[in-house]
Design a protein around this motif. Structure first.
Motif, PDB file in Angstrom:
ATOM      1  N   ALA A  39       0.841  -1.192   0.000  1.00  0.00           N
ATOM      2  CA  ALA A  39       0.000   0.000   0.000  1.00  0.00           C
ATOM      3  C   ALA A  39       0.877   1.243   0.000  1.00  0.00           C
ATOM      4  CB  ALA A  39      -0.895  -0.001   1.234  1.00  0.00           C
ATOM      5  N   VAL A  40       0.580   2.161  -0.927  1.00  0.00           N
ATOM      6  CA  VAL A  40       1.314   3.424  -1.010  1.00  0.00           C
ATOM      7  C   VAL A  40       0.322   4.563  -0.782  1.00  0.00           C
ATOM      8  CG1 VAL A  40       2.758   4.915  -2.435  1.00  0.00           C
ATOM      9  CG2 VAL A  40       2.919   2.419  -2.686  1.00  0.00           C
ATOM     10  N   ASP A  41       0.605   5.378   0.234  1.00  0.00           N
ATOM     11  CA  ASP A  41      -0.241   6.549   0.478  1.00  0.00           C
ATOM     12  C   ASP A  41       0.203   7.653  -0.480  1.00  0.00           C
ATOM     13  OD1 ASP A  41      -1.540   8.845   1.415  1.00  0.00           O
ATOM     14  OD2 ASP A  41      -1.633   8.035   3.450  1.00  0.00           O
ATOM     15  N   ILE A  44       1.124  11.089   0.739  1.00  0.00           N
ATOM     16  CA  ILE A  44       2.385  11.251   1.462  1.00  0.00           C
ATOM     17  C   ILE A  44       3.578  11.126   0.513  1.00  0.00           C
ATOM     18  CG2 ILE A  44       3.859  10.256   3.249  1.00  0.00           C
ATOM     19  CD1 ILE A  44       1.318   9.368   4.718  1.00  0.00           C
ATOM     20  N   CYS A  45       3.491  10.247  -0.477  1.00  0.00           N
ATOM     21  CA  CYS A  45       4.588  10.025  -1.442  1.00  0.00           C
ATOM     22  C   CYS A  45       4.997  11.341  -2.087  1.00  0.00           C
ATOM     23  CB  CYS A  45       4.140   9.031  -2.515  1.00  0.00           C
ATOM     24  SG  CYS A  45       5.321   8.816  -3.873  1.00  0.00           S
ATOM     25  N   LEU A  46       6.338  11.608  -2.080  1.00  0.00           N
ATOM     26  CA  LEU A  46       6.833  12.802  -2.754  1.00  0.00           C
ATOM     27  C   LEU A  46       7.788  12.451  -3.881  1.00  0.00           C
ATOM     28  CD1 LEU A  46       9.497  12.590  -1.001  1.00  0.00           C
ATOM     29  CD2 LEU A  46       8.502  14.374   0.431  1.00  0.00           C
ATOM     30  N   ALA A  47       7.616  11.230  -4.405  1.00  0.00           N
ATOM     31  CA  ALA A  47       8.342  10.786  -5.599  1.00  0.00           C
ATOM     32  C   ALA A  47       9.845  10.671  -5.373  1.00  0.00           C
ATOM     33  CB  ALA A  47       8.037  11.693  -6.797  1.00  0.00           C
ATOM     34  N   ASP A  48      10.239  10.246  -4.184  1.00  0.00           N
ATOM     35  CA  ASP A  48      11.660  10.020  -3.895  1.00  0.00           C
ATOM     36  C   ASP A  48      12.270   8.991  -4.842  1.00  0.00           C
ATOM     37  OD1 ASP A  48      13.992  10.157  -1.789  1.00  0.00           O
ATOM     38  OD2 ASP A  48      13.618   8.046  -2.198  1.00  0.00           O
ATOM     39  N   GLY A  49      11.543   7.903  -5.096  1.00  0.00           N
ATOM     40  CA  GLY A  49      11.981   6.914  -6.075  1.00  0.00           C
ATOM     41  C   GLY A  49      12.791   5.763  -5.524  1.00  0.00           C
ATOM     42  N   ALA A  50      13.161   5.789  -4.243  1.00  0.00           N
ATOM     43  CA  ALA A  50      13.969   4.701  -3.682  1.00  0.00           C
ATOM     44  C   ALA A  50      13.241   3.358  -3.781  1.00  0.00           C
ATOM     45  CB  ALA A  50      14.320   5.003  -2.228  1.00  0.00           C
ATOM     46  N   CYS A  51      11.957   3.366  -3.583  1.00  0.00           N
ATOM     47  CA  CYS A  51      11.186   2.110  -3.661  1.00  0.00           C
ATOM     48  C   CYS A  51      11.238   1.531  -5.074  1.00  0.00           C
ATOM     49  CB  CYS A  51       9.751   2.336  -3.207  1.00  0.00           C
ATOM     50  SG  CYS A  51       8.826   3.533  -4.213  1.00  0.00           S
ATOM     51  N   VAL A  52      11.102   2.411  -6.059  1.00  0.00           N
ATOM     52  CA  VAL A  52      11.094   1.966  -7.454  1.00  0.00           C
ATOM     53  C   VAL A  52      12.452   1.361  -7.802  1.00  0.00           C
ATOM     54  CG1 VAL A  52      10.745   2.697  -9.850  1.00  0.00           C
ATOM     55  CG2 VAL A  52       9.442   3.787  -8.012  1.00  0.00           C
ATOM     56  N   LYS A  74       3.808   9.392  -8.777  1.00  0.00           N
ATOM     57  CA  LYS A  74       3.680   8.515  -7.600  1.00  0.00           C
ATOM     58  C   LYS A  74       4.165   7.122  -7.973  1.00  0.00           C
ATOM     59  CE  LYS A  74       1.523  11.864  -5.503  1.00  0.00           C
ATOM     60  NZ  LYS A  74       2.148  12.631  -4.401  1.00  0.00           N
ATOM     61  N   ALA A  75       4.665   6.387  -6.959  1.00  0.00           N
ATOM     62  CA  ALA A  75       5.067   4.998  -7.141  1.00  0.00           C
ATOM     63  C   ALA A  75       3.835   4.124  -6.935  1.00  0.00           C
ATOM     64  CB  ALA A  75       6.154   4.637  -6.149  1.00  0.00           C
ATOM     65  N   ASP A  76       3.313   3.609  -8.039  1.00  0.00           N
ATOM     66  CA  ASP A  76       2.091   2.817  -7.991  1.00  0.00           C
ATOM     67  C   ASP A  76       2.438   1.335  -7.808  1.00  0.00           C
ATOM     68  OD1 ASP A  76      -0.732   2.637  -8.240  1.00  0.00           O
ATOM     69  OD2 ASP A  76      -0.537   2.001 -10.325  1.00  0.00           O
ATOM     70  N   VAL A  92      13.264   2.048   2.956  1.00  0.00           N
ATOM     71  CA  VAL A  92      13.963   3.127   2.239  1.00  0.00           C
ATOM     72  C   VAL A  92      13.105   4.366   1.996  1.00  0.00           C
ATOM     73  CG1 VAL A  92      15.621   1.595   1.117  1.00  0.00           C
ATOM     74  CG2 VAL A  92      13.453   2.168  -0.059  1.00  0.00           C
ATOM     75  N   CYS A  93      11.805   4.266   2.086  1.00  0.00           N
ATOM     76  CA  CYS A  93      10.983   5.446   1.814  1.00  0.00           C
ATOM     77  C   CYS A  93      11.226   6.506   2.896  1.00  0.00           C
ATOM     78  CB  CYS A  93       9.496   5.094   1.758  1.00  0.00           C
ATOM     79  SG  CYS A  93       8.483   6.579   1.477  1.00  0.00           S
ATOM     80  N   PRO A  94      11.671   7.697   2.498  1.00  0.00           N
ATOM     81  CA  PRO A  94      12.028   8.718   3.495  1.00  0.00           C
ATOM     82  C   PRO A  94      10.831   9.309   4.227  1.00  0.00           C
ATOM     83  CG  PRO A  94      12.180   9.640   1.285  1.00  0.00           C
ATOM     84  CD  PRO A  94      11.911   8.163   1.126  1.00  0.00           C
ATOM     85  N   VAL A  95       9.643   9.114   3.705  1.00  0.00           N
ATOM     86  CA  VAL A  95       8.455   9.709   4.342  1.00  0.00           C
ATOM     87  C   VAL A  95       7.465   8.646   4.817  1.00  0.00           C
ATOM     88  CG1 VAL A  95       8.615  11.966   3.233  1.00  0.00           C
ATOM     89  CG2 VAL A  95       7.469  10.095   2.018  1.00  0.00           C
ATOM     90  N   ASP A  96       7.900   7.384   4.861  1.00  0.00           N
ATOM     91  CA  ASP A  96       7.061   6.285   5.359  1.00  0.00           C
ATOM     92  C   ASP A  96       5.693   6.244   4.679  1.00  0.00           C
ATOM     93  OD1 ASP A  96       9.021   5.364   7.110  1.00  0.00           O
ATOM     94  OD2 ASP A  96       8.332   6.637   8.742  1.00  0.00           O
ATOM     95  N   ALA A  97       5.725   6.306   3.356  1.00  0.00           N
ATOM     96  CA  ALA A  97       4.477   6.290   2.601  1.00  0.00           C
ATOM     97  C   ALA A  97       3.984   4.881   2.298  1.00  0.00           C
ATOM     98  CB  ALA A  97       4.663   7.059   1.289  1.00  0.00           C
ATOM     99  N   ILE A  98       4.812   3.858   2.595  1.00  0.00           N
ATOM    100  CA  ILE A  98       4.505   2.486   2.158  1.00  0.00           C
ATOM    101  C   ILE A  98       4.263   1.582   3.365  1.00  0.00           C
ATOM    102  CG2 ILE A  98       5.275   0.512   0.790  1.00  0.00           C
ATOM    103  CD1 ILE A  98       7.208   2.389  -0.635  1.00  0.00           C
ATOM    104  N   ASP A  99       3.230   0.744   3.258  1.00  0.00           N
ATOM    105  CA  ASP A  99       2.964  -0.310   4.236  1.00  0.00           C
ATOM    106  C   ASP A  99       2.902  -1.631   3.485  1.00  0.00           C
ATOM    107  OD1 ASP A  99       2.060  -1.175   7.014  1.00  0.00           O
ATOM    108  OD2 ASP A  99       0.403  -1.911   5.794  1.00  0.00           O
TER     109      ASP A  99
HETATM  110 FE1  F3S Z   1       7.195   7.712  -2.940  1.00  0.00          FE
HETATM  111 FE2  F3S Z   1       8.511   6.821  -0.866  1.00  0.00          FE
HETATM  112 FE3  F3S Z   1       8.630   5.523  -3.132  1.00  0.00          FE
HETATM  113  S1  F3S Z   1       8.292   8.948  -1.449  1.00  0.00           S
HETATM  114  S2  F3S Z   1       8.434   7.102  -4.676  1.00  0.00           S
HETATM  115  S3  F3S Z   1       6.820   5.825  -1.892  1.00  0.00           S
HETATM  116  S4  F3S Z   1      10.324   5.841  -1.713  1.00  0.00           S
END
Ligand code: F3S
Ligand code: SF4
Ligand code: ZN
Length: 103
Positions: A39-41, A44-52, A74-76, A92-99
């Motif tokens: 799940a990606v909020d 909150i996601c700011l397109a950091d890209g580390a998850c991708v 957004k990382a879908d 790795v997500c800097p803003v904890d957007a992923i569960d």
């Molecule tokens: Fe977004 Fe976090 Fe990925 S900010 S792009 S969900 S690393």
């Protein structure tokens, strides 16, 4: 950070590319949470890209979200069924957007 109890606290309001969207949604400013196992909020996601970059099985795909206040991409979790529960994206997500529910 994303609410880990989102499936209890939110309603499933839509589907996108085969996964659930949990509201509230009020486009383009409010996009809700995409995915259930991964799940990606989007609010909150700011397109950091580390998850991708780091997901070993390419669960995430970029989608354009023009007009969103945090980021216009957004990382879908397009391939959430492929997730192997490594938890890298959560770490790795800097803003904890992923569960990820590895339960
Ligand atoms: Fe977004 Fe976090 Fe990925 S900010 S792009 S969900 S690393
Ligand atoms: Fe990819 Fe691992 Fe995150 Fe699953 S937990 S989406 S396999 S990085
Ligand atoms: Zn989606």
């Amino acid at each position: 950070a994303i609410d880990p109890q989102f499936h209890e606290n939110r309603d499933q309001v839509d589907e996108h590319e085969g996964h659930s969207v949990w509201g509230p949604v009020d486009e383009p400013e409010e996009l809700g949470i995409h995915g259930t196992h991964v799940a990606v909020d989007f609010d909150i996601c700011l397109a950091d890209g580390a998850c991708v970059e780091d997901c070993p099985v390419d669960v995430f795909e970029w989608i354009d979200t023009p007009g969103h206040p945090e980021s216009e991409e957004k990382a879908d979790p397009a391939n959430e069924a492929q997730c192997i529960d490594c938890m890298l994206c959560v770490d790795v997500c800097p803003v904890d957007a992923i569960d990820v529910d590895a339960g």
